[in-house]
Design a protein around this motif. Structure first.
Motif, PDB file in Angstrom:
ATOM      1  N   ARG A 175     -10.134   0.712   5.894  1.00 41.46           N
ATOM      2  CA  ARG A 175     -10.179  -0.151   4.708  1.00 41.46           C
ATOM      3  C   ARG A 175     -11.373  -1.090   4.751  1.00 41.46           C
ATOM      4  NH1 ARG A 175      -4.675  -1.735   5.857  1.00 41.46           N
ATOM      5  NH2 ARG A 175      -5.501  -3.827   5.651  1.00 41.46           N
ATOM      6  N   GLY A 212       0.823  -1.196   0.000  1.00 37.74           N
ATOM      7  CA  GLY A 212       0.000   0.000   0.000  1.00 37.74           C
ATOM      8  C   GLY A 212       0.857   1.246   0.000  1.00 37.74           C
ATOM      9  N   LYS A 213       0.192   2.351  -0.109  1.00 36.43           N
ATOM     10  CA  LYS A 213       0.858   3.654  -0.054  1.00 36.43           C
ATOM     11  C   LYS A 213       0.442   4.344   1.233  1.00 36.43           C
ATOM     12  CE  LYS A 213       0.576   4.462  -5.012  1.00 36.43           C
ATOM     13  NZ  LYS A 213       0.031   5.360  -6.035  1.00 36.43           N
ATOM     14  N   PRO A 214       1.352   5.081   1.830  1.00 39.57           N
ATOM     15  CA  PRO A 214       0.944   5.835   3.011  1.00 39.57           C
ATOM     16  C   PRO A 214       0.027   6.984   2.601  1.00 39.57           C
ATOM     17  CG  PRO A 214       3.215   6.319   2.434  1.00 39.57           C
ATOM     18  CD  PRO A 214       2.753   5.227   1.518  1.00 39.57           C
ATOM     19  N   VAL A 215      -1.076   7.094   3.293  1.00 42.46           N
ATOM     20  CA  VAL A 215      -2.065   8.127   2.990  1.00 42.46           C
ATOM     21  C   VAL A 215      -2.406   8.832   4.296  1.00 42.46           C
ATOM     22  CG1 VAL A 215      -4.377   8.556   2.086  1.00 42.46           C
ATOM     23  CG2 VAL A 215      -3.012   6.734   1.120  1.00 42.46           C
ATOM     24  N   GLN A 216      -2.599  10.107   4.191  1.00 44.11           N
ATOM     25  CA  GLN A 216      -2.940  10.876   5.385  1.00 44.11           C
ATOM     26  C   GLN A 216      -4.379  11.350   5.268  1.00 44.11           C
ATOM     27  OE1 GLN A 216      -0.465  14.241   5.982  1.00 44.11           O
ATOM     28  NE2 GLN A 216      -1.256  14.671   8.013  1.00 44.11           N
ATOM     29  N   PHE A 217      -5.150  11.112   6.313  1.00 40.38           N
ATOM     30  CA  PHE A 217      -6.540  11.553   6.355  1.00 40.38           C
ATOM     31  C   PHE A 217      -6.686  12.609   7.433  1.00 40.38           C
ATOM     32  CE2 PHE A 217      -7.053   7.220   4.733  1.00 40.38           C
ATOM     33  CZ  PHE A 217      -7.836   7.460   3.629  1.00 40.38           C
ATOM     34  N   TRP A 218      -7.492  13.591   7.117  1.00 36.93           N
ATOM     35  CA  TRP A 218      -7.869  14.567   8.121  1.00 36.93           C
ATOM     36  C   TRP A 218      -9.236  14.163   8.618  1.00 36.93           C
ATOM     37  CZ3 TRP A 218      -4.568  18.141   9.873  1.00 36.93           C
ATOM     38  CH2 TRP A 218      -3.439  18.388   9.106  1.00 36.93           C
ATOM     39  N   SER A 257      -6.070   2.011  10.214  1.00 35.86           N
ATOM     40  CA  SER A 257      -6.035   1.742   8.779  1.00 35.86           C
ATOM     41  C   SER A 257      -6.929   0.550   8.422  1.00 35.86           C
ATOM     42  CB  SER A 257      -4.592   1.466   8.349  1.00 35.86           C
ATOM     43  OG  SER A 257      -4.524   1.164   6.989  1.00 35.86           O
TER      44      SER A 257
END
Length: 126
Positions: free
Chosen positions: A97, A61-67, A93
């Protein structure tokens, strides 16, 4: 220092060689010993590889940042606590998902999107 030299001499005598610092006696009849020629070993061809089986690519996976707002974090914690009660140790995470896999298109998603958009200060609301 004489002791290490005697050790070296003893070891060389044990393998029937003369020490390098000693000069061998020269005789007129003695001819230099000819070293045998060393031939390069023939290169053996490596067996050709049969078409290798395709390796299954691992899912990376790719690191993703959520606010997320406090209400949304509270929902993630609630879902995490429920899964923990079921014997699962989820991460945030994994919760997100899992929720995405559960989501279906339709009026419920549209309503949830409009509610989330109302909380987002970056978007203009109609």
């Amino acid at each position: 220092m004489s002791k290490p030299k005697s050790n070296v001499s003893d070891l060389l005598a044990a393998i029937k060689r003369q020490p390098t610092n000693a000069t061998p006696e020269k005789t007129e009849d003695a001819q230099p010993v000819k070293q045998p020629e060393l031939k390069k070993p023939e290169r053996l061809e490596a067996p050709k590889k049969v078409a290798a089986e395709k390796k299954v690519k691992s899912r990376m996976g790719k690191p993703v940042q959520f606010w997320m707002y406090d209400e949304e974090l509270k929902l993630v914690r609630e879902l995490s606590a429920w899964l923990a009660g079921q014997g699962v140790r989820p991460s945030d995470s994994l919760i997100i998902r899992s929720a995405l896999r559960l989501a279906k298109t339709g009026s419920g998603l549209l309503e949830a999107c409009s509610q989330a958009a109302k909380l987002d200060g970056r978007l203009k609301h109609d």
